[in-house]
Design a protein around this motif. Structure first.
Motif, PDB file in Angstrom:
ATOM      1  N   PHE A 129      -0.544  -3.280   9.198  1.00 37.92           N
ATOM      2  CA  PHE A 129      -0.071  -3.125   7.826  1.00 37.92           C
ATOM      3  C   PHE A 129       0.906  -1.952   7.737  1.00 37.92           C
ATOM      4  N   LEU A 130       2.055  -2.205   7.170  1.00 42.79           N
ATOM      5  CA  LEU A 130       3.005  -1.138   6.848  1.00 42.79           C
ATOM      6  C   LEU A 130       3.007  -0.972   5.333  1.00 42.79           C
ATOM      7  N   ILE A 131       2.759   0.238   4.863  1.00 44.00           N
ATOM      8  CA  ILE A 131       2.666   0.503   3.430  1.00 44.00           C
ATOM      9  C   ILE A 131       3.777   1.428   2.998  1.00 44.00           C
ATOM     10  N   THR A 132       4.645   0.962   2.120  1.00 46.87           N
ATOM     11  CA  THR A 132       5.682   1.826   1.551  1.00 46.87           C
ATOM     12  C   THR A 132       5.106   2.562   0.341  1.00 46.87           C
TER      13      THR A 132
ATOM     14  N   LEU B 130      -0.758   3.551  -6.088  1.00 47.31           N
ATOM     15  CA  LEU B 130      -1.118   2.250  -5.527  1.00 47.31           C
ATOM     16  C   LEU B 130      -1.179   2.307  -4.008  1.00 47.31           C
ATOM     17  N   GLY B 131      -0.236   3.023  -3.402  1.00 49.01           N
ATOM     18  CA  GLY B 131      -0.259   3.195  -1.948  1.00 49.01           C
ATOM     19  C   GLY B 131      -1.531   3.878  -1.485  1.00 49.01           C
ATOM     20  N   LYS B 132      -1.952   4.908  -2.205  1.00 51.37           N
ATOM     21  CA  LYS B 132      -3.193   5.619  -1.871  1.00 51.37           C
ATOM     22  C   LYS B 132      -4.399   4.701  -1.966  1.00 51.37           C
ATOM     23  N   ALA B 133      -4.407   3.847  -2.991  1.00 50.10           N
ATOM     24  CA  ALA B 133      -5.532   2.926  -3.171  1.00 50.10           C
ATOM     25  C   ALA B 133      -5.609   1.935  -2.015  1.00 50.10           C
ATOM     26  N   PHE B 134      -4.473   1.430  -1.563  1.00 48.36           N
ATOM     27  CA  PHE B 134      -4.467   0.498  -0.428  1.00 48.36           C
ATOM     28  C   PHE B 134      -4.979   1.161   0.837  1.00 48.36           C
TER      29      PHE B 134
ATOM     30  N   HIS C 257       4.391  -3.423  -0.216  1.00 47.76           N
ATOM     31  CA  HIS C 257       5.514  -2.686  -0.818  1.00 47.76           C
ATOM     32  C   HIS C 257       5.106  -2.110  -2.170  1.00 47.76           C
ATOM     33  N   THR C 258       4.641  -0.845  -2.140  1.00 49.70           N
ATOM     34  CA  THR C 258       4.243  -0.177  -3.377  1.00 49.70           C
ATOM     35  C   THR C 258       5.264   0.846  -3.853  1.00 49.70           C
ATOM     36  N   ALA C 259       6.257   1.157  -3.026  1.00 47.44           N
ATOM     37  CA  ALA C 259       7.290   2.114  -3.435  1.00 47.44           C
ATOM     38  C   ALA C 259       8.097   1.531  -4.586  1.00 47.44           C
TER      39      ALA C 259
END
Length: 282
Positions: free
Chosen positions: A7-10, A16-20, A60-62
């Motif tokens: 998983f790549l998280i932007t 939202l990124g922190k939650a993922f 993609h949360t950015a």
């Protein structure tokens, strides 16, 4: 199966990124990318990151989330939310990654009086909503093998969202005026992510996810004051005409979750329960 996935998280520093990152847990192969590590408006850096990591999923949360400032800086909102997402979709297509994109209830104009379904035609009233709608269109044209998740009134850890702003005022016992003629559904980031993870086993497409229940910003604010132990009568209701903002907002932006429900996915809990959990945890 998630232990074999990459998983790549932007936007890893956002709520939202922190939650993922928190929900996916230890043992999952995650690459966390902050704004400094990958500028979403730079297609070369995007391709370099995806090529080197070879993710199965790009979460993609950015995003540029300042709704009112998007009226002052429409080009910036479009560059980040729409063009940046197009760059990402192209890179995902090139390297075989599945894209998970988060959109907004603000793609709708609020003229309905029943919950919006996924196939309803968007008609945004502000630049932020426009940038999100364009991002959706770019994804559908570039990489149909994607998940577009519309959500609403998001709150979570570590960001200056509505709940955190109202909460600070509650602890100061400050009187506030809050709009009472805009109706929607608050959504807790952790509940959103919890519903998203099983969603990744469903067919690609657009899905609506939010916490159960609806309210106005006014009743939302009153509930926050109550949960903080502050007198909710310190909140005074005002209309959108009385409390003018740079960006026009839909008067009704409730999202239907019938599609999610029919898939057998467990729906998120009632928003008041989620809010209570968030405030007590904080």
């Amino acid at each position: 199966m998630w232990f074999t996935m990459r998983f790549l998280i932007t936007g890893c520093e956002g709520q939202l990124g922190k939650a993922f990152i928190s929900k996916l847990g230890l043992g999952i192969n995650i690459k966390r990318l902050s704004k400094k590590e990958m500028d979403i408006t730079d297609p070369i850096k995007i391709e370099q990151q995806i090529q080197s990591f070879q993710p199965d999923y790009v979460i993609h949360t950015a995003a540029y989330t300042a709704v009112d400032l998007s009226e002052k800086h429409p080009i910036l909102a479009l560059q980040v939310n729409a063009i940046g997402t197009l760059h990402l979709a192209r890179a995902c297509k090139k390297y075989g990654a599945k894209l998970v994109f988060f959109s907004s209830d603000y793609v709708f104009d609020g003229e309905k009086n029943t919950p919006y379904i996924e196939s309803d035609r968007p008609n945004p009233k502000n630049n932020y909503g426009l940038s999100k709608w364009l991002a959706e269109e770019f994804i559908l044209q570039t990489l149909p093998e994607s998940y577009i998740i519309r959500t609403s009134w998001l709150f979570g850890d570590g960001e200056n969202n509505f709940v955190n702003t109202i909460k600070k005022n509650a602890y100061k016992r400050k009187p506030l005026k809050v709009i009472n003629d805009q109706i929607g559904s608050p959504t807790y980031t952790y509940d959103l992510v919890e519903a998203c993870i099983p969603l990744l086993q469903l067919p690609f497409g657009i899905y609506h996810i939010r916490n159960d229940g609806i309210c106005s910003w006014y009743s939302f604010a009153q509930t926050i004051y109550e949960e903080c132990g502050t007198d909710p009568t310190l909140i005074t209701p005002v209309t959108s005409k009385e409390y003018k903002t740079l960006a026009k907002r839909p008067s009704y932006s409730v999202l239907s979750m019938n599609k999610l429900k029919s898939s057998g996915t467990k729906l998120p809990r009632f928003w008041k329960e989620a809010l209570c959990n968030f405030i007590n945890k904080e």
